[in-house]
Motif scaffolding. Structure first.
Motif, short mmCIF file in Angstrom:
data_model
loop_
_atom_site.label_atom_id
_atom_site.label_comp_id
_atom_site.label_asym_id
_atom_site.label_seq_id
_atom_site.Cartn_x
_atom_site.Cartn_y
_atom_site.Cartn_z
N MET A 1 30.58 12.18 -19.78
CA MET A 1 31.40 11.01 -19.85
C MET A 1 31.29 10.25 -18.54
SD MET A 1 34.87 11.61 -22.00
CE MET A 1 36.00 11.55 -20.69
N LYS A 2 31.15 8.95 -18.64
CA LYS A 2 30.98 8.13 -17.45
C LYS A 2 32.21 8.20 -16.54
CE LYS A 2 28.01 4.93 -19.84
NZ LYS A 2 27.90 3.62 -20.43
N ASN A 3 33.36 7.93 -17.12
CA ASN A 3 34.60 7.91 -16.35
C ASN A 3 35.63 8.82 -17.01
OD1 ASN A 3 33.73 5.78 -14.55
ND2 ASN A 3 34.00 4.38 -16.26
N LYS A 4 36.55 9.29 -16.18
CA LYS A 4 37.65 10.07 -16.72
C LYS A 4 38.53 9.17 -17.57
CE LYS A 4 38.47 13.69 -13.34
NZ LYS A 4 39.49 14.28 -12.46
N LEU A 5 39.12 9.75 -18.60
CA LEU A 5 40.11 9.03 -19.38
C LEU A 5 41.37 8.92 -18.55
CD1 LEU A 5 39.62 10.83 -22.81
CD2 LEU A 5 38.62 8.68 -22.05
N LYS A 6 42.11 7.86 -18.77
CA LYS A 6 43.35 7.68 -18.01
C LYS A 6 44.40 8.71 -18.46
CE LYS A 6 46.76 4.22 -16.77
NZ LYS A 6 47.18 2.83 -16.94
N ARG A 7 44.59 8.83 -19.79
CA ARG A 7 45.65 9.70 -20.28
C ARG A 7 45.27 10.32 -21.62
NH1 ARG A 7 49.53 6.49 -19.47
NH2 ARG A 7 50.31 7.54 -17.65
N ILE A 8 45.55 11.60 -21.75
CA ILE A 8 45.40 12.33 -23.01
C ILE A 8 46.78 12.81 -23.41
CG2 ILE A 8 44.52 14.44 -24.09
CD1 ILE A 8 41.98 14.13 -22.45
N LEU A 9 47.08 12.70 -24.70
CA LEU A 9 48.33 13.20 -25.26
C LEU A 9 48.01 14.35 -26.19
CD1 LEU A 9 51.39 13.05 -25.85
CD2 LEU A 9 50.87 11.29 -27.56
N LEU A 10 48.60 15.52 -25.92
CA LEU A 10 48.48 16.70 -26.78
C LEU A 10 49.74 16.79 -27.63
CD1 LEU A 10 47.36 19.36 -24.17
CD2 LEU A 10 46.04 18.69 -26.15
N ILE A 11 49.57 16.88 -28.95
CA ILE A 11 50.71 17.03 -29.85
C ILE A 11 50.51 18.32 -30.63
CG2 ILE A 11 52.11 16.02 -31.68
CD1 ILE A 11 50.76 13.30 -30.97
N ASP A 12 51.31 19.32 -30.29
CA ASP A 12 51.23 20.63 -30.95
C ASP A 12 52.58 21.30 -30.80
OD1 ASP A 12 50.66 23.31 -31.74
OD2 ASP A 12 48.56 23.05 -31.11
N ASP A 13 53.09 21.84 -31.89
CA ASP A 13 54.41 22.48 -31.84
C ASP A 13 54.40 23.79 -31.08
OD1 ASP A 13 52.89 23.37 -34.23
OD2 ASP A 13 54.62 24.66 -34.56
N ASP A 14 53.22 24.34 -30.85
CA ASP A 14 53.10 25.62 -30.15
C ASP A 14 52.93 25.37 -28.65
OD1 ASP A 14 52.74 28.37 -29.65
OD2 ASP A 14 50.57 28.18 -29.90
N GLU A 15 53.97 25.69 -27.89
CA GLU A 15 53.93 25.42 -26.45
C GLU A 15 52.82 26.19 -25.74
OE1 GLU A 15 57.35 24.71 -24.21
OE2 GLU A 15 58.57 24.23 -25.96
N SER A 16 52.53 27.39 -26.21
CA SER A 16 51.46 28.16 -25.56
C SER A 16 50.10 27.51 -25.81
CB SER A 16 51.47 29.62 -26.01
OG SER A 16 51.28 29.73 -27.40
N SER A 17 49.90 26.92 -26.98
CA SER A 17 48.65 26.18 -27.24
C SER A 17 48.56 24.96 -26.33
CB SER A 17 48.57 25.73 -28.70
OG SER A 17 48.33 26.82 -29.55
N ASN A 18 49.67 24.24 -26.19
CA ASN A 18 49.67 23.08 -25.28
C ASN A 18 49.34 23.51 -23.86
OD1 ASN A 18 50.20 20.97 -27.05
ND2 ASN A 18 52.41 21.17 -26.87
N TYR A 19 49.92 24.62 -23.43
CA TYR A 19 49.67 25.12 -22.07
C TYR A 19 48.18 25.45 -21.89
CZ TYR A 19 49.94 28.11 -17.95
OH TYR A 19 49.73 28.66 -16.71
#
Length: 136
Positions: free
Chosen positions: A1-19
């Motif tokens: 990827m040329k540049n980093k993305l500014k922001r990614i949003l993770l949506i998952d009910d499992d907090e350990s998966s988000n972590y």
């Protein structure tokens, strides 16, 4: 990827998966910021709020789990379709699934808002290999 993305949003009910996924995305060095949410309905509200107050801060990418209680990934996509967001076409949605159900994959691939499907758990290799193709 040329540049980093500014922001990614993770949506998952499992907090350990988000972590875990937050760590993997950090290791892949593809985003400046990573937000996490455990409820899809709250994520819809978050996107609405950002759009009305700080549209430049909308995420570039959403990782969306399919199977969640209350509002699942499909419900999120239906609600998302109704949103009037600035630059909606620029926001990419990637479905996250642990499902082996081929109907889930087909349904995701035929949804106009879904750019890609990743199987859980994410890996640094998958993120680094697939994301650049979404952001030429």
């Amino acid at each position: 990827m040329k540049n980093k993305l500014k922001r990614i949003l993770l949506i998952d009910d499992d907090e350990s998966s988000n972590y875990l996924h937050r760590i993997i995305i950090k290791q892949a060095e593809v985003a400046e910021e990573i937000e996490t949410m455990t409820r899809a309905d709250k994520a819809i509200d978050y996107l609405k709020d950002l759009n009305s107050s700080r549209p430049d801060d909308l995420p570039d990418l959403v990782f969306l789990d399919i199977n969640m209680p209350a509002m699942n990934g499909w419900d999120f996509l239906n609600a998302y379709a109704e949103l009037d967001l600035e630059n909606k076409e620029k926001l990419k949605i990637v479905m996250l699934t642990a499902s082996v159900n081929p109907n889930d994959v087909l349904r995701a691939r035929t949804n106009v808002f879904v750019s890609e499907i990743f199987h859980k758990p994410l890996s640094v290799e998958a993120v680094m290999e697939k994301l650049p193709g979404l952001f030429p």
